[in-house]
Design an enzyme around this catalytic site. Sequence first.
Site, PDB file in Angstrom:
ATOM      1  N   ARG A  43       6.898 -81.348  35.016  1.00  0.00           N
ATOM      2  CA  ARG A  43       6.361 -81.510  33.664  1.00  0.00           C
ATOM      3  C   ARG A  43       5.468 -82.745  33.635  1.00  0.00           C
ATOM      4  O   ARG A  43       5.634 -83.670  34.430  1.00  0.00           O
ATOM      5  CB  ARG A  43       7.499 -81.716  32.665  1.00  0.00           C
ATOM      6  CG  ARG A  43       8.418 -80.533  32.511  1.00  0.00           C
ATOM      7  CD  ARG A  43       9.605 -80.885  31.604  1.00  0.00           C
ATOM      8  NE  ARG A  43      10.498 -79.743  31.451  1.00  0.00           N
ATOM      9  CZ  ARG A  43      11.551 -79.515  32.243  1.00  0.00           C
ATOM     10  NH1 ARG A  43      11.846 -80.348  33.230  1.00  0.00           N
ATOM     11  NH2 ARG A  43      12.310 -78.455  32.033  1.00  0.00           N
ATOM     12  N   LYS A  68      13.887 -83.385  30.985  1.00  0.00           N
ATOM     13  CA  LYS A  68      14.095 -82.741  29.687  1.00  0.00           C
ATOM     14  C   LYS A  68      15.529 -82.224  29.561  1.00  0.00           C
ATOM     15  O   LYS A  68      16.113 -82.247  28.482  1.00  0.00           O
ATOM     16  CB  LYS A  68      13.093 -81.584  29.545  1.00  0.00           C
ATOM     17  CG  LYS A  68      13.127 -80.883  28.217  1.00  0.00           C
ATOM     18  CD  LYS A  68      12.056 -79.802  28.178  1.00  0.00           C
ATOM     19  CE  LYS A  68      12.129 -78.998  26.896  1.00  0.00           C
ATOM     20  NZ  LYS A  68      11.131 -77.925  26.892  1.00  0.00           N
ATOM     21  N   HIS A 122       0.085 -78.428  30.616  1.00  0.00           N
ATOM     22  CA  HIS A 122       1.397 -77.787  30.787  1.00  0.00           C
ATOM     23  C   HIS A 122       1.278 -76.405  31.435  1.00  0.00           C
ATOM     24  O   HIS A 122       2.224 -75.937  32.088  1.00  0.00           O
ATOM     25  CB  HIS A 122       2.121 -77.684  29.437  1.00  0.00           C
ATOM     26  CG  HIS A 122       3.531 -77.205  29.571  1.00  0.00           C
ATOM     27  ND1 HIS A 122       4.547 -78.000  30.064  1.00  0.00           N
ATOM     28  CD2 HIS A 122       4.094 -75.997  29.310  1.00  0.00           C
ATOM     29  CE1 HIS A 122       5.679 -77.310  30.085  1.00  0.00           C
ATOM     30  NE2 HIS A 122       5.421 -76.093  29.628  1.00  0.00           N
ATOM     31  N   ARG A 125       2.293 -76.021  35.009  1.00  0.00           N
ATOM     32  CA  ARG A 125       3.696 -75.785  35.335  1.00  0.00           C
ATOM     33  C   ARG A 125       3.950 -74.281  35.472  1.00  0.00           C
ATOM     34  O   ARG A 125       4.619 -73.841  36.411  1.00  0.00           O
ATOM     35  CB  ARG A 125       4.588 -76.414  34.260  1.00  0.00           C
ATOM     36  CG  ARG A 125       6.077 -76.305  34.516  1.00  0.00           C
ATOM     37  CD  ARG A 125       6.812 -77.322  33.647  1.00  0.00           C
ATOM     38  NE  ARG A 125       8.205 -76.991  33.423  1.00  0.00           N
ATOM     39  CZ  ARG A 125       9.185 -77.218  34.295  1.00  0.00           C
ATOM     40  NH1 ARG A 125       8.922 -77.772  35.472  1.00  0.00           N
ATOM     41  NH2 ARG A 125      10.427 -76.903  34.000  1.00  0.00           N
ATOM     42  N   HIS A 148      14.699 -75.540  35.920  1.00  0.00           N
ATOM     43  CA  HIS A 148      15.175 -74.587  34.918  1.00  0.00           C
ATOM     44  C   HIS A 148      16.650 -74.268  35.187  1.00  0.00           C
ATOM     45  O   HIS A 148      17.024 -73.972  36.313  1.00  0.00           O
ATOM     46  CB  HIS A 148      14.356 -73.294  34.955  1.00  0.00           C
ATOM     47  CG  HIS A 148      13.008 -73.439  34.357  1.00  0.00           C
ATOM     48  ND1 HIS A 148      11.874 -73.645  35.115  1.00  0.00           N
ATOM     49  CD2 HIS A 148      12.600 -73.438  33.060  1.00  0.00           C
ATOM     50  CE1 HIS A 148      10.828 -73.743  34.307  1.00  0.00           C
ATOM     51  NE2 HIS A 148      11.244 -73.626  33.056  1.00  0.00           N
ATOM     52  N   TYR A 157       8.262 -68.647  32.470  1.00  0.00           N
ATOM     53  CA  TYR A 157       7.233 -69.448  33.133  1.00  0.00           C
ATOM     54  C   TYR A 157       6.572 -68.693  34.276  1.00  0.00           C
ATOM     55  O   TYR A 157       5.711 -69.226  34.958  1.00  0.00           O
ATOM     56  CB  TYR A 157       7.846 -70.744  33.678  1.00  0.00           C
ATOM     57  CG  TYR A 157       7.899 -71.837  32.658  1.00  0.00           C
ATOM     58  CD1 TYR A 157       6.980 -72.874  32.686  1.00  0.00           C
ATOM     59  CD2 TYR A 157       8.836 -71.819  31.642  1.00  0.00           C
ATOM     60  CE1 TYR A 157       7.008 -73.878  31.739  1.00  0.00           C
ATOM     61  CE2 TYR A 157       8.875 -72.813  30.690  1.00  0.00           C
ATOM     62  CZ  TYR A 157       7.955 -73.839  30.745  1.00  0.00           C
ATOM     63  OH  TYR A 157       7.979 -74.824  29.795  1.00  0.00           O
TER      64      TYR A 157
END
Length: 174
Positions: A43, A68, A122, A125, A148, A157
């Site tokens: 990120r 995150k 972003h 990613r 993740h 994603y």
Amino acid sequence: AANDARDRRLSANELQHLRAAISKSRNPHLQPLLTIALETAMRRGELLKLTWPDIDLVARTAVIRDTKTGIDRTIPLSKVATATLSELPCKTGRVFPITGNALRQCWGRACERANVHNLRFHDLRHEAVSRLFELGLSVPEVALISGHKDARMLFRYTHLMPDQVRDRLDALAR
């Protein structure tokens, strides 16, 4: 929310134009940031917080802290990522000593110069995660890199290119 999902991929042509535009940028961090983002699926905030003590160029790993999800992770660094990091001049403090706002501004200018539209930082990613799957990595392997914890989010994603999957099928078919 599901309605804000994006599926923007970066074409080879766009990447070429973007790299050319970035090479003209006054900000020396933009080119290596692009490469590391594409190689690691990190990120933006993780990239900007990355410090040299968390990089092991010999073992080719990076420890991603203050994520995150709240869980630190150690990711493998590709040969390209390792070479890119090795070429950076300063090996103390933050790897990319640039603010989020400065990155946002120079990214926007580079995209404009490259005539690349609707590409957020972003989105790199998403691009990186998709590329990792296209290389043939498994869900646990990609999740190790991307951080993740939920396969459903990981798949949000992932935007595979049908021609990449076809070529992989052909290679596996003998």
